[in-house]
Design a protein around this motif. Sequence first.
Motif, PDB file in Angstrom:
ATOM      1  N   ASP A 106     -18.158  -5.700  -1.655  1.00 56.49           N
ATOM      2  CA  ASP A 106     -19.150  -6.001  -0.612  1.00 56.49           C
ATOM      3  C   ASP A 106     -19.043  -5.043   0.577  1.00 56.49           C
ATOM      4  O   ASP A 106     -19.980  -4.933   1.370  1.00 56.49           O
ATOM      5  CB  ASP A 106     -18.980  -7.447  -0.118  1.00 56.49           C
ATOM      6  CG  ASP A 106     -19.431  -8.464  -1.166  1.00 56.49           C
ATOM      7  OD1 ASP A 106     -20.203  -8.079  -2.059  1.00 56.49           O
ATOM      8  OD2 ASP A 106     -19.007  -9.630  -1.077  1.00 56.49           O
ATOM      9  N   ASN A 107     -17.893  -4.367   0.703  1.00 58.18           N
ATOM     10  CA  ASN A 107     -17.694  -3.427   1.809  1.00 58.18           C
ATOM     11  C   ASN A 107     -18.347  -2.071   1.562  1.00 58.18           C
ATOM     12  O   ASN A 107     -18.356  -1.212   2.444  1.00 58.18           O
ATOM     13  CB  ASN A 107     -16.196  -3.220   2.050  1.00 58.18           C
ATOM     14  CG  ASN A 107     -15.502  -4.467   2.564  1.00 58.18           C
ATOM     15  OD1 ASN A 107     -15.532  -4.756   3.752  1.00 58.18           O
ATOM     16  ND2 ASN A 107     -14.881  -5.213   1.662  1.00 58.18           N
ATOM     17  N   PHE A 108     -18.890  -1.873   0.365  1.00 63.93           N
ATOM     18  CA  PHE A 108     -19.485  -0.582   0.016  1.00 63.93           C
ATOM     19  C   PHE A 108     -20.983  -0.725  -0.225  1.00 63.93           C
ATOM     20  O   PHE A 108     -21.467  -1.788  -0.605  1.00 63.93           O
ATOM     21  CB  PHE A 108     -18.810  -0.013  -1.241  1.00 63.93           C
ATOM     22  CG  PHE A 108     -17.350   0.275  -1.075  1.00 63.93           C
ATOM     23  CD1 PHE A 108     -16.917   1.464  -0.524  1.00 63.93           C
ATOM     24  CD2 PHE A 108     -16.393  -0.667  -1.443  1.00 63.93           C
ATOM     25  CE1 PHE A 108     -15.560   1.728  -0.361  1.00 63.93           C
ATOM     26  CE2 PHE A 108     -15.036  -0.423  -1.292  1.00 63.93           C
ATOM     27  CZ  PHE A 108     -14.626   0.794  -0.740  1.00 63.93           C
ATOM     28  N   SER A 109     -21.706   0.351  -0.001  1.00 64.22           N
ATOM     29  CA  SER A 109     -23.162   0.349  -0.179  1.00 64.22           C
ATOM     30  C   SER A 109     -23.523   0.166  -1.644  1.00 64.22           C
ATOM     31  O   SER A 109     -22.758   0.542  -2.547  1.00 64.22           O
ATOM     32  CB  SER A 109     -23.752   1.669   0.328  1.00 64.22           C
ATOM     33  OG  SER A 109     -23.441   1.870   1.689  1.00 64.22           O
TER      34      SER A 109
ATOM     35  N   PHE B 165       0.811  -1.218   0.000  1.00 57.80           N
ATOM     36  CA  PHE B 165       0.000   0.000   0.000  1.00 57.80           C
ATOM     37  C   PHE B 165       0.849   1.274   0.000  1.00 57.80           C
ATOM     38  O   PHE B 165       0.345   2.348  -0.271  1.00 57.80           O
ATOM     39  CB  PHE B 165      -0.912   0.025   1.235  1.00 57.80           C
ATOM     40  CG  PHE B 165      -1.815  -1.166   1.348  1.00 57.80           C
ATOM     41  CD1 PHE B 165      -2.862  -1.336   0.462  1.00 57.80           C
ATOM     42  CD2 PHE B 165      -1.613  -2.130   2.321  1.00 57.80           C
ATOM     43  CE1 PHE B 165      -3.708  -2.432   0.554  1.00 57.80           C
ATOM     44  CE2 PHE B 165      -2.441  -3.236   2.431  1.00 57.80           C
ATOM     45  CZ  PHE B 165      -3.498  -3.383   1.541  1.00 57.80           C
ATOM     46  N   GLY B 166       2.111   1.136   0.327  1.00 57.11           N
ATOM     47  CA  GLY B 166       2.968   2.312   0.419  1.00 57.11           C
ATOM     48  C   GLY B 166       3.850   2.472  -0.791  1.00 57.11           C
ATOM     49  O   GLY B 166       3.409   2.342  -1.926  1.00 57.11           O
ATOM     50  N   VAL B 167       5.134   2.738  -0.537  1.00 55.77           N
ATOM     51  CA  VAL B 167       6.051   3.041  -1.634  1.00 55.77           C
ATOM     52  C   VAL B 167       7.205   2.042  -1.727  1.00 55.77           C
ATOM     53  O   VAL B 167       8.141   2.241  -2.494  1.00 55.77           O
ATOM     54  CB  VAL B 167       6.621   4.475  -1.474  1.00 55.77           C
ATOM     55  CG1 VAL B 167       5.505   5.498  -1.567  1.00 55.77           C
ATOM     56  CG2 VAL B 167       7.372   4.632  -0.157  1.00 55.77           C
TER      57      VAL B 167
ATOM     58  N   VAL C 240      -8.069   5.440   6.703  1.00 56.21           N
ATOM     59  CA  VAL C 240      -6.953   4.741   6.063  1.00 56.21           C
ATOM     60  C   VAL C 240      -7.366   3.414   5.429  1.00 56.21           C
ATOM     61  O   VAL C 240      -6.899   3.064   4.336  1.00 56.21           O
ATOM     62  CB  VAL C 240      -5.823   4.492   7.091  1.00 56.21           C
ATOM     63  CG1 VAL C 240      -4.707   3.660   6.467  1.00 56.21           C
ATOM     64  CG2 VAL C 240      -5.278   5.819   7.600  1.00 56.21           C
ATOM     65  N   PHE C 241      -8.263   2.656   6.057  1.00 54.53           N
ATOM     66  CA  PHE C 241      -8.593   1.326   5.556  1.00 54.53           C
ATOM     67  C   PHE C 241      -9.381   1.382   4.243  1.00 54.53           C
ATOM     68  O   PHE C 241      -9.351   0.427   3.456  1.00 54.53           O
ATOM     69  CB  PHE C 241      -9.378   0.525   6.610  1.00 54.53           C
ATOM     70  CG  PHE C 241     -10.817   0.917   6.750  1.00 54.53           C
ATOM     71  CD1 PHE C 241     -11.804   0.229   6.037  1.00 54.53           C
ATOM     72  CD2 PHE C 241     -11.195   1.954   7.581  1.00 54.53           C
ATOM     73  CE1 PHE C 241     -13.135   0.580   6.163  1.00 54.53           C
ATOM     74  CE2 PHE C 241     -12.521   2.315   7.711  1.00 54.53           C
ATOM     75  CZ  PHE C 241     -13.500   1.633   7.005  1.00 54.53           C
TER      76      PHE C 241
ATOM     77  N   LEU D 173      -8.766  -0.694   0.661  1.00 54.69           N
ATOM     78  CA  LEU D 173      -9.738  -1.529  -0.044  1.00 54.69           C
ATOM     79  C   LEU D 173      -9.736  -1.201  -1.532  1.00 54.69           C
ATOM     80  O   LEU D 173      -9.826  -2.100  -2.389  1.00 54.69           O
ATOM     81  CB  LEU D 173     -11.136  -1.316   0.539  1.00 54.69           C
ATOM     82  CG  LEU D 173     -11.410  -1.891   1.928  1.00 54.69           C
ATOM     83  CD1 LEU D 173     -12.795  -1.460   2.408  1.00 54.69           C
ATOM     84  CD2 LEU D 173     -11.315  -3.415   1.917  1.00 54.69           C
ATOM     85  N   ALA D 174      -9.643   0.096  -1.854  1.00 54.18           N
ATOM     86  CA  ALA D 174      -9.615   0.512  -3.262  1.00 54.18           C
ATOM     87  C   ALA D 174      -8.375  -0.044  -3.956  1.00 54.18           C
ATOM     88  O   ALA D 174      -8.434  -0.451  -5.125  1.00 54.18           O
ATOM     89  CB  ALA D 174      -9.640   2.038  -3.355  1.00 54.18           C
TER      90      ALA D 174
END
Length: 366
Positions: A348-351, A207-209, A252-253, A257-258
């Motif tokens: 599934d984590n989004f509406s 997720f970082g560099v 941050v989470f 997810l994206a």
Amino acid sequence: MDRRLEFSSVINEAEKVVGYPVSFLNMRVILNDEIANILSYTKKLIEMKHPLVQTFSNLVFQNEQKTFGLIVLLMSKVAGLSGNFPESEYDRATDILHSQRVIAEVVEMIKTGHLMHTSLSNIDASTKNVLDINFGNKLALLYGDYLLAISSSELARLKNHHVQEIISSACMDLVESEFFGLRDLQNNPIPSKPLPEQKHIKIPHEFGVESLKFEDVLGNMKAEWTLRNILGSGSLLAKCCQCSLILADHEVFVPKLAYIFGRNLALAWQASSEKVQIKEETFNLVSAPVMLHLQHDPSLYIEIEKGLSDQKKVNYDLIRKVVMSGPGLDKTDQLKREFSDAALNVLDNFSDSGSKTVLINIMKAL
């Protein structure tokens, strides 16, 4: 309905949802006044069949061009805006930030600039029309440099150091992809020799560099294919999706997810495209059907490694015939489903929303 027509229909619907046709965001930049002046020389490129011509053709006419910018905007709509933003900073009709549209354009420009740079043709003592080939190489280099310079300028205007750093790391991954594994004399990738024992190696999320590690991957066909394509495109889409949600002030989470969604979608998309390409006149020796067939039949590598000395020595028709009669196509389908399911699980984590439905339809159309 024909699969390609269905896919095109889904993309058209997606563009309506985000309120912006992003399929050719990069072409808007390529075809501005300064660059258009250079196109007058393309006749010479066509005559010599320079790789740059095929790159342009794919960008303009390929029905299933990966519209990464569109995915970034759809992901932005799925997550929505977390913070309170002035109306001047977003489009009220779509609830998409102007800065998120910049990320969508940047991902297209970086991807296209990289394609331009990989259109260079190596020159040796036996090369005919050296001056013409060298001219085409200069154009490919200039096109790519121009697009990357514009993308850097657009990112700088966002004035977000964290976003700049993450997308710069995605560019680093693109560069590393060009030095990953074996290459022929024209710098086309060649699979590594299959190891006697194929290990299941999971490529971690980054997720970082930090750069992704190559240990124990080369020779393990599935892991090698996965890491090669994460570096080559998955990291770019993943990190641009991540940055788009960072700009929307999510916790941050949520950007993580994206990232996971973008990476898995890119890999599923790549596997789907390569299954189609293996049936056509030209295909890549590091495509999923070929590499997954090597798990089952390492003896095919004898034909493939001929390309290390001279690509013309490789019998592509034989390789296609062998792969299509083996388990490679079915294994590619399984690979695509694996990454598609992982991307769907993230959603599934989004509406539920129209944009979420469109993303699901895109994955179903792959």
